[in-house]
Design a protein around this motif. Structure first.
Motif, PDB file in Angstrom:
ATOM      1  N   UNK A 107      -0.290 -14.042  21.718  1.00 52.48           N
ATOM      2  CA  UNK A 107      -1.803 -14.778  21.548  1.00 52.48           C
ATOM      3  C   UNK A 107      -2.446 -15.467  20.206  1.00 52.48           C
ATOM      4  N   UNK A 108      -2.564 -13.729  19.614  1.00 54.47           N
ATOM      5  CA  UNK A 108      -2.851 -14.056  18.232  1.00 54.47           C
ATOM      6  C   UNK A 108      -2.385 -14.659  17.312  1.00 54.47           C
ATOM      7  N   UNK A 163       0.518 -24.178  13.243  1.00 61.94           N
ATOM      8  CA  UNK A 163      -0.831 -23.249  13.255  1.00 61.94           C
ATOM      9  C   UNK A 163      -1.213 -22.810  12.146  1.00 61.94           C
ATOM     10  N   UNK A 164      -2.692 -22.784  12.047  1.00 59.84           N
ATOM     11  CA  UNK A 164      -3.295 -22.043  10.993  1.00 59.84           C
ATOM     12  C   UNK A 164      -2.818 -20.574  10.989  1.00 59.84           C
ATOM     13  N   UNK A 215      -3.432 -16.230   9.963  1.00 57.98           N
ATOM     14  CA  UNK A 215      -4.689 -16.187   9.533  1.00 57.98           C
ATOM     15  C   UNK A 215      -4.536 -15.639   8.160  1.00 57.98           C
ATOM     16  N   UNK A 216      -5.116 -15.913   7.336  1.00 58.68           N
ATOM     17  CA  UNK A 216      -5.244 -15.329   5.910  1.00 58.68           C
ATOM     18  C   UNK A 216      -5.595 -13.962   5.871  1.00 58.68           C
TER      19      UNK A 216
END
Lengths: 116, 523
Positions: B296-297, B518-519, B521-522
């Motif tokens: 999900x993350x 999908x962005x 996570x930076x």
């Protein structure tokens, strides 16, 4: 027989204590952040409100909140049946109860250690 | 939740705050055992030292490394080919063990020269290995050898090698847990951020607090790879030294054993902004939840769900076969640290056993909070028990089986209580869906072994029945089962192979096209 608000809070606490790990971070400041963010996001999900999950940190809180909201809906039909304002009140009491059990009333002497 | 003082410890009254019985309606705020304190003089503890916690638990599972103890050769006792943290490079780290073999003369004149010589000799003896960890011991710490200076000198002279130094002498903490802490912090301070990783996926995790006991890491890595997630590093089971130098590039820290490795996750969160997700790799339901959360993350829940559906359909009927036969059996869950909370609830719910006691040798109060929360009312929770308390608890609780280490386990066997090795396992891996069934099978084999009844007969005086054969496990386990369960065509015993890791090594993994929408996570 309909449960009291206190009984409902204890039901919700029991799921967290038996099935989750996020509430047991090792320092007071961590536990405060975990309780605050995950219960807030769980409440927003249960009340069909928008949830902010832009940063990696927020996203991580959000996945635990999604799991918790699903567990509550599955285990306790009243969660989806009661008025949203009443639910928010129960979630506020849940947060207070967690803060007590895990922070202010905790007997864990390591919580106040200034370092990790 | 009243505190409990064992009769055998009445002469050590301080022990009275180290054990509690979980009472009805009582909470963690009513009573909690003390923890992570120096063992009380007079109480013969079963703990390890801080050097052991750093080297033998966390450092040595790294696979492509020469692991050197700077101290007497005795400090390496119980390492050579005895641990069960496997690796996929032919178990290099288990096959060889290294010590500088300090003697009295080194205590008097210093051992730095000898250390340097040892390092060079070891690299020359194993020219394919270019990485080394060095562990301080009580002896080298007390004489003040500067191991870091020697390591830096060697790295200058041999530019193709890299050396990590862990200053965690045996006396550096109340138990092995002090060593866990020290090596976590030493690794992030010295090594993280010194290598840039090769990336093969848009989703990258560090899998932290996982030691590949009998292949656990490989089982979990298989699930992650089936989801298209790159395990950038594993801290530390089956982990590679250089991969662990690149931990700073992961998107998420997936933490399994928080007791031994939460420190590095916390530091990675503070220093690099990588969030920490605590998971359970044991038990169908906790594992399913964990896989879903990780997926999900990254926005790939459907990949986790496909694995959960497939694995549950394959293995659940076998878990249920054992559950039917284990229901109501009493278990003492007496591991070292994290397994008391990883298992306390899911062995009750998924195997049907009753956890009558939890203990931890080196856990902190936080571990007890988790363990007590997850077990049922009436359970006895003990911190840092001594052998006599263990015996008294067994007499009081009459468990059917104990999950613990080999030292208390052998004691239990002498009073005819079967035990399973909670640290190193019997027929593992025990993580994963199939692994959980293998654990259930080991529990079943432990409880229902006919030897326990046979051993009660003394051939020098007892009458030995000759008119019937020995009882089998099935005769013992099925005696009270309903015909419906006994004759069920759905439930079945474990049908997996001897070595489940073999199948994983042959698996071909799917390739997933990048999810453009999908962005990520930076970091």
């Amino acid at each position: 027989m309909k449960e009291t608000s206190k009984e409902r809070v204890e039901q919700l606490v029991d799921v967290i204590m038996k099935k989750c790990l996020w509430q047991f971070h090792s320092r007071t400041w961590d536990r405060e952040k975990q309780n605050e963010n995950i219960i807030l996001k769980t409440t927003q999900i249960l009340c069909d409100e928008p949830v902010v999950k832009e940063t990696p940190e927020e996203k991580c809180y959000w996945v635990d909140a999604v799991w918790l909201a699903n567990a509550y809906k599955e285990k306790f039909p009243w969660v989806t049946e009661i008025d949203k304002e009443d639910l928010k009140q129960i979630m506020r009491e849940l947060k207070e109860r967690l803060d007590f059990l895990l922070i202010t009333g905790s007997l864990n002497a390591e919580l106040t250690d200034p370092l990790y | 939740m009243p505190y409990h003082l064992f009769k055998c410890s009445e002469c050590i009254p301080e022990r009275g705050k180290h054990a509690v019985i979980k009472g009805p309606g009582e909470t963690l705020a009513d009573a909690l055992p003390l923890g992570y304190l120096n063992t009380i003089p007079g109480s013969i503890s079963e703990r390890g030292c801080a050097y052991c916690g750093a080297k033998h638990v966390i450092g040595t599972p790294m696979k492509d490394v020469i692991h050197m103890s700077h101290g007497p050769v005795g400090c390496t006792y119980d390492t050579w080919q005895t641990k069960r943290y496997l690796s996929d490079n032919d178990n290099f780290q288990l096959k060889y063990t290294y010590a500088t073999d300090m003697k009295e003369k080194h205590i008097i004149f210093g051992a730095e020269k000898m250390l340097k010589q040892n390092i060079i000799e070891a690299f020359e003896a194993f020219p394919a290995i270019k990485r080394m960890t060095i562990y301080q011991t009580c002896a080298s710490a007390l004489i003040g050898d500067d191991i870091n200076a020697v390591a830096n000198k060697v790295m200058k002279e041999m530019p193709d090698v890299d050396i990590f130094v862990c200053n965690s002498p045996g006396f550096g903490g109340p138990s092995q847990s002090g060593g866990h802490h020290k090596i976590n912090i030493a690794w992030i301070n010295q090594k993280v951020g010194t290598v840039e990783p090769e990336t093969t996926s848009e989703y990258m995790i560090n899998y932290v607090g996982e030691y590949n006991i009998q292949g656990d890491q490989e089982v979990m890595q298989d699930y992650f790879k089936r989801m298209g997630i790159q395990v950038l590093s594993t801290f530390t089971g089956n982990g590679s030294y250089d991969d662990l130098r690149a931990m700073h590039r992961a998107h998420l820290n997936v933490l399994e054993c928080a007791r031994s490795a939460e420190y590095i996750c916390n530091e990675l969160r503070v220093r690099y902004g990588i969030p920490r997700l605590d998971i359970d790799g044991f038990g169908f339901e906790p594992l399913s939840s964990s896989l879903k959360k990780v997926a999900m993350f990254f926005g790939i829940e459907e990949r986790a769900q496909a694995i959960i559906d497939e694995e549950t359909a394959r293995w659940k009927p076998e878990l249920e076969w054992y559950k039917a036969r284990l229901a109501g059996k009493k278990v003492c869950l007496w591991p070292g640290g994290s397994k008391l909370w990883h298992w306390a609830n899911c062995i009750h719910e998924e195997m049907g056993v009753d956890v009558v006691s939890v203990y931890t040798k080196f856990g902190h109060q936080g571990d007890m909070e988790k363990g007590i929360s997850r077990c049922e009312e009436g359970a006895l929770a003990i911190d840092d028990p001594n052998e006599l308390e263990g015996m008294e608890a067994m007499e009081m609780l009459e468990p059917d089986i104990i999950f613990t280490g080999k030292r208390p386990g052998e004691v239990a066997k002498k009073v005819r209580v079967p035990y399973l090795n909670a640290h190193a396992y019997h027929n593992g891996p025990w993580k994963g869906f199939e692994g959980w069934v293998r654990f259930a099978r080991d529990v079943y084999n432990g409880i229902y072994s006919p030897i326990h009844k046979l051993s009660l007969l003394d051939i020098s005086k007892d009458e030995i029945p000759v008119d019937r054969g020995f009882e089998t496990q099935r005769m013992l386990s099925d005696v009270h089962l309903s015909e419906e369960i006994k004759n069920s065509t759905e439930l079945r015993e474990y049908t997996g192979g001897y070595d489940l890791l073999k199948g994983l090594k042959e698996r071909v993994y799917p390739e997933f096209p990048p999810k453009a929408n999908v962005a990520l996570p930076a970091v």
